[in-house]
Design a protein around this motif. Structure first.
Motif, PDB file in Angstrom:
ATOM      1  N   SER A  79       0.687  -1.213   0.051  1.00 55.75           N
ATOM      2  CA  SER A  79      -0.066  -0.023  -0.215  1.00 55.75           C
ATOM      3  C   SER A  79       0.827   1.335  -0.110  1.00 55.75           C
ATOM      4  N   HIS A 117      -0.901   1.031   5.838  1.00 51.40           N
ATOM      5  CA  HIS A 117      -2.022   0.807   6.770  1.00 51.40           C
ATOM      6  C   HIS A 117      -1.597   0.430   8.262  1.00 51.40           C
ATOM      7  N   PRO A 126      -9.972  -4.697   9.840  1.00 50.73           N
ATOM      8  CA  PRO A 126      -9.251  -5.309   8.648  1.00 50.73           C
ATOM      9  C   PRO A 126      -8.597  -6.847   8.610  1.00 50.73           C
ATOM     10  N   ASP A 135     -10.255  -9.341   9.923  1.00 43.20           N
ATOM     11  CA  ASP A 135     -11.282 -10.278   9.363  1.00 43.20           C
ATOM     12  C   ASP A 135     -11.703 -10.123   8.042  1.00 43.20           C
ATOM     13  N   ARG A 136     -11.735  -8.904   7.593  1.00 47.83           N
ATOM     14  CA  ARG A 136     -12.266  -8.694   6.365  1.00 47.83           C
ATOM     15  C   ARG A 136     -11.127  -8.952   5.217  1.00 47.83           C
ATOM     16  N   LEU A 137      -9.829  -8.764   5.468  1.00 47.00           N
ATOM     17  CA  LEU A 137      -8.512  -9.169   4.514  1.00 47.00           C
ATOM     18  C   LEU A 137      -8.000 -10.194   4.769  1.00 47.00           C
ATOM     19  N   TYR A 138      -8.056 -10.827   5.954  1.00 47.09           N
ATOM     20  CA  TYR A 138      -6.871 -11.789   6.266  1.00 47.09           C
ATOM     21  C   TYR A 138      -7.603 -13.297   6.898  1.00 47.09           C
ATOM     22  N   ARG A 149      -6.258 -16.879   7.639  1.00 48.32           N
ATOM     23  CA  ARG A 149      -4.839 -16.903   7.578  1.00 48.32           C
ATOM     24  C   ARG A 149      -4.167 -17.232   8.940  1.00 48.32           C
TER      25      ARG A 149
END
Length: 113
Positions: free
Chosen positions: A21, A29, A39, A41-44, A47
């Protein structure tokens, strides 16, 4: 403290912290302890190779700005954005950051008692 999510393969202790980014959006970020799960939960989701870097804003030598999320969420929280590489000296700890059964939560070492 502010927090930055990265993975074990990318993080190099003793080196400045960057992220894709920085090239695409102009900043790294970050989150605060109360919003890092958003972020994560939304992006990873799912993982298991993540680290949560604890960053001391007083040790940054680049601008830190609190701004709406990217992409913005109407009425959503603001996040710390670091406008340059995070100096290695600003990273005061690295914590394992695995998801739990209901998503990501702060590691016990960061939870206030």
């Amino acid at each position: 403290m502010i927090l930055h999510i990265t993975d074990r393969a990318t993080y190099r202790p003793g080196e400045p912290v960057t992220a894709p980014s920085l090239e695409t959006e102009g900043f790294v970020h970050c989150s605060d302890p109360g919003t890092v799960h958003l972020p994560a939960d939304r992006l990873y989701a799912g993982r298991t190779d993540l680290l949560l870097l604890e960053v001391d804003p007083a040790k940054l030598d680049v601008p830190l700005r609190w701004e709406p999320g990217s992409p913005p969420i109407p009425g959503g929280p603001w996040f710390p954005h670091v406008y340059g590489p995070i100096p290695a000296a600003a990273v005061v700890a690295a914590h394992d950051f695995p998801p739990g059964p209901d998503g990501f939560t702060l590691p016990p070492s960061l939870q206030q008692g």
